[in-house]
Design a protein around this motif. Structure first.
Motif, PDB file in Angstrom:
ATOM      1  N   LEU A  52       0.867  -1.175   0.000  1.00 52.04           N
ATOM      2  CA  LEU A  52       0.000   0.000   0.000  1.00 52.04           C
ATOM      3  C   LEU A  52       0.903   1.224   0.000  1.00 52.04           C
ATOM      4  CD1 LEU A  52      -2.438  -1.103   2.831  1.00 52.04           C
ATOM      5  CD2 LEU A  52      -2.841  -1.241   0.384  1.00 52.04           C
ATOM      6  N   THR A  53       0.647   2.153  -0.899  1.00 53.89           N
ATOM      7  CA  THR A  53       1.452   3.375  -0.952  1.00 53.89           C
ATOM      8  C   THR A  53       0.689   4.472  -1.674  1.00 53.89           C
ATOM      9  OG1 THR A  53       3.627   4.263  -1.501  1.00 53.89           O
ATOM     10  CG2 THR A  53       2.621   2.802  -3.120  1.00 53.89           C
ATOM     11  N   LYS A  54       1.248   5.663  -1.651  1.00 53.21           N
ATOM     12  CA  LYS A  54       0.682   6.773  -2.409  1.00 53.21           C
ATOM     13  C   LYS A  54       1.035   6.589  -3.881  1.00 53.21           C
ATOM     14  CE  LYS A  54       2.431   9.495   1.099  1.00 53.21           C
ATOM     15  NZ  LYS A  54       3.277  10.611   1.428  1.00 53.21           N
ATOM     16  N   PHE A  55       0.200   7.093  -4.753  1.00 47.73           N
ATOM     17  CA  PHE A  55       0.422   6.940  -6.192  1.00 47.73           C
ATOM     18  C   PHE A  55       1.746   7.573  -6.630  1.00 47.73           C
ATOM     19  CE2 PHE A  55      -0.176   8.142 -10.648  1.00 47.73           C
ATOM     20  CZ  PHE A  55      -0.433   6.886 -11.179  1.00 47.73           C
ATOM     21  N   GLU A  56       2.151   8.674  -6.003  1.00 48.44           N
ATOM     22  CA  GLU A  56       3.382   9.373  -6.370  1.00 48.44           C
ATOM     23  C   GLU A  56       4.629   8.546  -6.072  1.00 48.44           C
ATOM     24  OE1 GLU A  56       1.250  10.924  -3.895  1.00 48.44           O
ATOM     25  OE2 GLU A  56       0.014  11.618  -5.536  1.00 48.44           O
ATOM     26  N   SER A  57       4.542   7.587  -5.163  1.00 47.35           N
ATOM     27  CA  SER A  57       5.690   6.772  -4.779  1.00 47.35           C
ATOM     28  C   SER A  57       5.988   5.663  -5.781  1.00 47.35           C
ATOM     29  CB  SER A  57       5.448   6.134  -3.404  1.00 47.35           C
ATOM     30  OG  SER A  57       5.230   7.123  -2.448  1.00 47.35           O
ATOM     31  N   ILE A  58       5.088   5.402  -6.708  1.00 46.62           N
ATOM     32  CA  ILE A  58       5.259   4.279  -7.636  1.00 46.62           C
ATOM     33  C   ILE A  58       6.299   4.600  -8.710  1.00 46.62           C
ATOM     34  CG2 ILE A  58       4.080   2.838  -9.335  1.00 46.62           C
ATOM     35  CD1 ILE A  58       1.597   3.084  -7.603  1.00 46.62           C
TER      36      ILE A  58
END
Length: 84
Positions: A52-58
């Motif tokens: 699970l992460t923020k979209f910007e971290s991908i």
């Protein structure tokens, strides 16, 4: 640990599940490295990491996976959860 996984944790991501398995490939994969040497891969290490992460971290994670010389192929999938 892969640098991409470290980037994921640094970006505020959280591991849910990690799965690792070695199996023979259906066909050989021939890949040239940056020095021009040819390597033939007979076995594949399948590594699945659910997180699970923020979209910007991908984006930094995908960039690190692309640059890593031991990774032949990878696939990143974004699953959006619907809330009722």
């Amino acid at each position: 640990m892969l640098p991409a996984i470290q980037l994921l944790a640094a970006g505020g991501g959280m591991y849910v599940e990690v799965f690792n398995r070695v199996t023979p490939l259906a066909y050989n994969i021939i890949k040239k490295n940056k020095l021009g040497e040819t390597n033939t891969y007979l076995d594949g290490i399948y590594f699945r990491c659910t997180y699970l992460t923020k979209f910007e971290s991908i984006t930094p994670v995908v960039t690190a996976l692309t640059a890593h010389h031991d990774i032949i192929r990878f696939y990143s999938l974004n699953i959006k959860k619907k809330y009722n």
